[in-house]
Design a protein around this motif. Structure first.
Motif, PDB file in Angstrom:
ATOM      1  N   ARG A 338       0.854  -1.193   0.000  1.00  0.00           N
ATOM      2  CA  ARG A 338       0.000   0.000   0.000  1.00  0.00           C
ATOM      3  C   ARG A 338       0.888   1.240   0.000  1.00  0.00           C
ATOM      4  N   ASP A 346      -4.476   6.503  -1.201  1.00  0.00           N
ATOM      5  CA  ASP A 346      -3.885   5.188  -0.995  1.00  0.00           C
ATOM      6  C   ASP A 346      -4.160   4.276  -2.182  1.00  0.00           C
ATOM      7  N   GLU A 348      -3.012   0.262  -3.893  1.00  0.00           N
ATOM      8  CA  GLU A 348      -2.438  -1.044  -3.579  1.00  0.00           C
ATOM      9  C   GLU A 348      -1.885  -1.646  -4.860  1.00  0.00           C
TER      10      GLU A 348
END
Length: 408
Positions: A338, A346, A348
């Motif tokens: 992340r 954010d 991933e």
């Protein structure tokens, strides 16, 4: 914790799309400071490749995490001078342009090594810098087609399928990581860098663990072809259909076969001496496959896997990417990372697969915005603020609009 292995090594990444960016991204994970150099306005071609979100390319984010971003116009004399100063501070230079393209810009190995003899210069191209096809452009798809790999994939009599992963680029990129580290180690002894010439075509041809020797040792009489869902020379090793999906079974060695046979065919099937050796199973493959298929086709994937696991026969579900990213094994291994992106928040993404006992090679810094570190890099090279402002104003140094107020 120890320092990461390549801390203190500076890498100039003047590459685009995939093989070069993946290579340098791995070097960043190993601790190198990687400076991503892009052309004004367009940047790396990977920025224009899907998947897109809020104008940002996930493709670019994946392959350029952990790098600093410089966007400079090398057609301007000031840009060329800045680039020469930057390379003079570098340990490694990575590029993946057609052979000769960077020589014309004064950025070929012979030119750069004169002022930086310790430079390890890695070129990635479709065919390499020598040979009759060295001048030709190419992509991973071209190398896959020419390498002999594609000719062995798919169903007999049908056009080969696309592999849907960039095997040539990624495999060549990781060869670059190995070669660069070897050259850096060699430099410790010699004090000199060298030119590494990597070809996508060469790397994929080198990947043949079986087909090449079949041909050479048979005097050219054996040419491995498409076999579909199993390997005729490794019975039983293949893909099988269940009621709700697909699974693979690897019972080509005697011990695994002895555990599989009674499960799928009963004691009489297991006792058939024709199947008690690898050669016998290959010879009588068409008697074996229908029995195994009949067993899997009336069960779910989960039922098949449970039964196979119970007798210790290697097997796995054919997973899609959703299955993979939710797999507890992948999550436990830290294969997802992340990061905080200045525009997306954010995100991933996939981690690199390196695992060291003494240091963490996870990259926590997102890929740079275009030109995000222009000012920092120019200042580090000794440029005065007024000169940097002038280059920014004149477009010698370019940054995308989102960089304003975010330079670090």
């Amino acid at each position: 914790m120890q320092a990461r292995p390549l801390e203190g090594i500076r890498v100039i990444d003047y590459s685009h799309f995939l093989a070069g960016p993946y290579l340098s991204r791995c070097l960043a994970a190993l601790g190198a400071e990687v400076i991503k150099v892009e052309r004004p306005t367009e940047g790396d071609a990977g920025r224009h490749h899907p998947y897109f979100i809020k104008g940002q390319s996930g493709y670019f984010l994946q392959q350029n995490m952990g790098k600093k971003g410089l966007c400079v116009n090398l057609k301007d004399a000031r840009g060329q001078e800045l680039m020469r100063k930057l390379v003079a501070t570098a340990d490694v230079f990575v590029e993946n342009y057609r052979p000769g393209a960077l020589t014309r810009l004064g950025l070929g190995y012979e030119n750069l090594s004169k002022t930086n003899p310790g430079l390890v210069y890695c070129s990635v191209s479709a065919y390499g810098h020598t040979g009759p096809e060295s001048h030709r452009a190419g992509f991973g798809l071209i190398a896959e087609a020419k390498s002999g790999i594609m000719a062995m994939v798919g169903m007999p009599g049908e056009a080969p399928p696309l592999l849907r992963i960039a095997l040539g680029d990624m495999y060549t990129g990781i060869h670059g990581v190995a070669a660069i580290n070897a050259a850096l180690l060699g430099r410790v002894k010699s004090g000199l860098g060298q030119h590494i010439d990597l070809s996508l075509y060469d790397c994929l041809v080198s990947m043949h663990e079986y087909a090449a020797q079949c041909y050479t040792l048979s005097g050219g009489t054996v040419v491995p072809r498409q076999t579909g869902h199993d390997l005729p020379d490794s019975t039983l090793y293949g893909v099988f259909t269940a009621t709700d999906g697909y699974l693979v079974i690897a019972a080509q060695v005697d011990a695994a076969w002895k555990r599989l046979a009674p499960l799928v065919g009963g004691e009489a099937f297991a006792a058939d001496t024709r199947f008690h050796s690898a050669a016998g199973r290959n010879e009588h493959r068409l008697d074996i496959l229908p029995v195994v298929r009949a067993w899997t086709e009336v069960r779910t994937v989960a039922e098949c896997l449970a039964a196979l696991d119970a007798v210790d026969v290697p097997c796995a579900k054919v997973q899609d990417i959703q299955d993979v990213l939710n797999d507890p094994q992948i999550q436990a291994r830290g294969m997802l990372v992340r990061q905080h992106h200045p525009i997306l928040g954010d995100v991933e993404l996939l981690n690199t697969p390196f695992r060291f006992s003494g240091c963490d090679t996870t990259i926590h810094e997102a890929a740079p915005l275009m030109g995000q570190h222009n000012r920092w890099i120019a200042e580090e090279l000794g440029y005065e603020s007024g000169d940097i402002d002038a280059m920014m104003r004149d477009g010698v140094l370019y940054q995308e609009a989102a960089v304003a107020g975010r330079e670090t």
